[in-house]
Design an enzyme around this catalytic site. Sequence first.
Site, short mmCIF file in Angstrom:
data_model
loop_
_atom_site.label_atom_id
_atom_site.label_comp_id
_atom_site.label_asym_id
_atom_site.label_seq_id
_atom_site.Cartn_x
_atom_site.Cartn_y
_atom_site.Cartn_z
N ASP A 118 0.81 -1.21 0.00
CA ASP A 118 0.00 0.00 0.00
C ASP A 118 0.85 1.27 0.00
OD1 ASP A 118 -2.74 -1.17 2.12
OD2 ASP A 118 -1.94 -1.85 0.20
N ALA A 119 1.95 1.24 0.78
CA ALA A 119 2.76 2.45 0.92
C ALA A 119 3.39 2.82 -0.43
CB ALA A 119 3.84 2.22 1.96
N ASP A 136 0.70 4.21 -2.71
CA ASP A 136 0.35 5.60 -2.37
C ASP A 136 1.43 6.57 -2.85
OD1 ASP A 136 -1.24 4.74 0.80
OD2 ASP A 136 -1.99 4.78 -1.26
N SER A 159 -30.49 -23.23 1.57
CA SER A 159 -30.10 -24.09 0.46
C SER A 159 -31.16 -25.19 0.32
CB SER A 159 -28.73 -24.68 0.71
OG SER A 159 -28.73 -25.33 1.95
N LEU A 160 -30.90 -26.17 -0.51
CA LEU A 160 -31.90 -27.22 -0.76
C LEU A 160 -31.31 -28.59 -0.45
CD1 LEU A 160 -33.23 -26.07 -4.25
CD2 LEU A 160 -34.51 -26.05 -2.11
N GLU A 191 -39.23 -27.03 -11.70
CA GLU A 191 -38.57 -26.08 -12.61
C GLU A 191 -37.07 -26.36 -12.57
OE1 GLU A 191 -38.58 -21.93 -11.22
OE2 GLU A 191 -39.10 -22.73 -9.24
N LYS A 238 -33.13 -26.20 -12.01
CA LYS A 238 -32.25 -25.62 -11.01
C LYS A 238 -31.12 -24.93 -11.77
CE LYS A 238 -29.79 -26.70 -6.77
NZ LYS A 238 -28.47 -26.16 -7.08
N ARG A 292 -26.32 -14.06 -1.66
CA ARG A 292 -26.68 -14.98 -0.61
C ARG A 292 -25.71 -14.94 0.57
NH1 ARG A 292 -28.07 -20.78 0.69
NH2 ARG A 292 -26.08 -21.26 1.58
N LYS A 335 -41.17 -28.25 -5.65
CA LYS A 335 -41.68 -27.52 -4.48
C LYS A 335 -43.15 -27.84 -4.28
CE LYS A 335 -38.70 -23.79 -5.92
NZ LYS A 335 -38.55 -22.48 -6.51
S1 IVH Z 1 -35.74 -22.55 -4.67
C1 IVH Z 1 -35.60 -22.05 0.12
N1 IVH Z 1 -35.52 -22.76 -7.24
O1 IVH Z 1 -30.17 -23.62 -5.69
C2 IVH Z 1 -34.72 -22.27 -1.05
N2 IVH Z 1 -33.52 -22.55 -5.97
O2 IVH Z 1 -28.96 -25.58 -3.92
C3 IVH Z 1 -35.44 -21.85 -2.27
N3 IVH Z 1 -31.49 -22.50 -7.30
O3 IVH Z 1 -29.74 -21.46 -2.97
C4 IVH Z 1 -34.64 -22.14 -3.44
N4 IVH Z 1 -32.46 -22.67 -9.26
O4 IVH Z 1 -29.60 -20.47 -5.33
C5 IVH Z 1 -34.86 -22.63 -6.08
N5 IVH Z 1 -35.48 -22.91 -9.53
C6 IVH Z 1 -34.83 -22.79 -8.39
C7 IVH Z 1 -33.42 -22.69 -8.31
C8 IVH Z 1 -32.81 -22.58 -7.08
C9 IVH Z 1 -31.30 -22.56 -8.63
C10 IVH Z 1 -30.40 -22.40 -6.32
C11 IVH Z 1 -30.61 -21.42 -5.20
C12 IVH Z 1 -30.43 -22.20 -3.94
C13 IVH Z 1 -29.63 -23.35 -4.42
C14 IVH Z 1 -29.78 -24.55 -3.52
#
Ligand code: IVH
Length: 706
Positions: free
Chosen positions: A43-44, A47, A92-93, A126, A128, A149, A300
């Site tokens: 840094d120095a 600068d 996460s899932l 849907e 991912k 996130r 879901k």
């Molecule tokens: S639903 C409560 N839908 O996957 C969590 N997530 O591995 C709701 N992701 O953190 C998430 N496509 O960043 C959802 N169609 C989709 C998704 C999705 C990608 C990501 C999301 C999540 C991560 C989990």
Amino acid sequence: MPLNKSVENLSEDEARGELRRLAKVLTNSNVAYHSEDKPNIDDATYDALKRRNQKIELRFPQLKLPKSATDQIGAQPKEGFQKIQHTIKMLSLGNAFNQEDVNDFVIRIKKFLSIPVAHPLSMVAEPKIDGLSLAVRYEKGKLVHAVTRGDGEIGEDVTANAKSIDDIPITIFDAPDLLEVRGEVYMGHSEFTALNDFQLNSKQKLFSNPRNAAAGSLRQLDARITRDRPLKFYAYAWGSISSPLGRTQTESVNQLKKFGFSVNPLFRRFETTDGLVEHYKYVEKIRPDLGYDIDGMVYKVDDLALQERLGFRSTAPRWAIAHKFPAEMAWTQLIDIDIQVGRTGALSPVARLKPVTVGGVVVSNATLHNEDYIRGVDSKGHKIRDGKDIRIGDYVQVYRAGDVIPKVSDVDLSRRPKDSIPFDFLKKLEAEGIEGHRADGDAVWRYSGKQPSPYLAIETLKHFVSRQAFDIEGLGTKQIEQFFDRGWITIPLDIFTLKNKYGSGQALQLKNIEGWGTKSASNLFDSIDQKREIPLNRFIFALGIRHVGEGSAKLLAAQFLTWNNFTRAMVEAVPESEPWEALLNIDGIGDVMAKSVIEPFQDVAQLNEINALVDQLVVLPFEQINKANSPIAGQTIVFTGTLEKMTRAEAKARAERLGAKVSGSVSPKTNILIAGSGAGSKIKKASEFGVRIMDEEDWISLIEET
Ligand code: IVH
């Protein structure tokens, strides 16, 4: 760089030349510092060069270059992004890898909700998207901020960058006063190729896959760079919201579309598991032509009231699951097998591979799990890979599933070198000078050397400063290794005494060390000081106790609430004692975990070290959920008998969501016993201890109050 000639004495020609040179050096250093996180000068010096540049420009204003380093933003030391706390955690899932996992998931949900297994249940499916999740907050229809996130609780403010994404509207009409839209930022295949072409032509680093390119682009400190990188966004969920978007996932997603968001065109609703899986197969078939990366399907529960009832486990919702596409595979040669000493002392074999691309990522290491895995047997002695062992020189099949460490799944015996020999774990340990032992019934070799292994010590430190633990900005792997090599930080305590020992006024000073300057040293001391206050659950996790992950650390913190309670109990909890039984009584803590939790507290040397560390800190009491409006926060509840209105699992989840602890047996510490029909001896015990007893109706009205 001729820094010696004073600016006053420079001729116009010399000044012109020097401004050009300075522009190059400063620009390179900006890129190294901001885009690559790898400062190339301290840094120095930076600068001083910048001041000199400014001085020359002042003396010869006509020579100032159009892109003068003096005007460049990002020339200040990197402050990073502002941190923002998510009002609702970003989760996460859970994963499903085959149809059976999906069936189990649906059955689990039905059982939880006490819906007969044969009844239909509406679910949506849907893709991912393989990108990064982002939460975009709108107040009165205006985009106010966009947050990554992060660790799920605190993310980074990338508002300026998110505003440059076309799929994210800046203003929405007729929206609820408060609306937080969640979805995935990603980069399409053609945009990715074009970006890498550009990077190649401009001699900049290439991105290994669209996800990394999207992440690098969204997390650019300079929003102008993000603007030139075409990112996209699919909305699929929401966080805080002042009024609901619909009654179902389908209605809500349609509403998001009406607000102007892009939603995925492959979103569908089904009444049966077979429907979900058929759609999965269809999408898997067209996957190569989609133009963007997906790594599975997400299922879901459609009805939002049911989602609400199902709630969450510690890191994932019960009402959703990701059904992953099969991992991508590749064959390559195994060059060597190394032994790694893990943070908890496990000695793990690691495959060193001839680099190979698997699913867009170059893989050169893979885990081999343990000695038996290499030999071709599992923990029960059953054959795996038809009993084929793995040898150095073999051609092996490697695969990656999601972000996990690559694994070795198969061996091609037809290509095995003739002179190959079976891998001898013990011999390898001896050759490396690593002392280890393998106990009966344990699949894993463990480090048993007398000297604490430096590798272990470093891993402990890395874990200690990691994001889910102390999360100290500016103290990452690289710095930990640097300080460890100097002997400045060898145990966590040293982090908090670093400033006293190596701050200003000391003979040895951090700011005089290569790669550090006055500013960066004082930034580091500040960020360490900022983290002296730490919530109990994070602290327990940071200690790196074997078997104690984030979830169990939280369970322990919720049970003991303060550090003093916790240590006292752990010191006293010798097996068979009352505190030991109380520890085992915590739902989710078993015998194995309990043993490893008490271990550091019953060893004088380790306990002294922990106490010295705590003296440097303020360990904050565990924060109870909804404390203000939950009548049962902090209380210990026991359920007994059969409940009619909800399953035991749902009742337990509801109680925990309201900040209560659920225990399996009645003790004097129990606050409430909830007795369903057919309850027996526990009622008697509870009345002896003077515990409040409720029936199911009382329980329902209690949870409905909140
Ligand atoms: S639903 C409560 N839908 O996957 C969590 N997530 O591995 C709701 N992701 O953190 C998430 N496509 O960043 C959802 N169609 C989709 C998704 C999705 C990608 C990501 C999301 C999540 C991560 C989990």
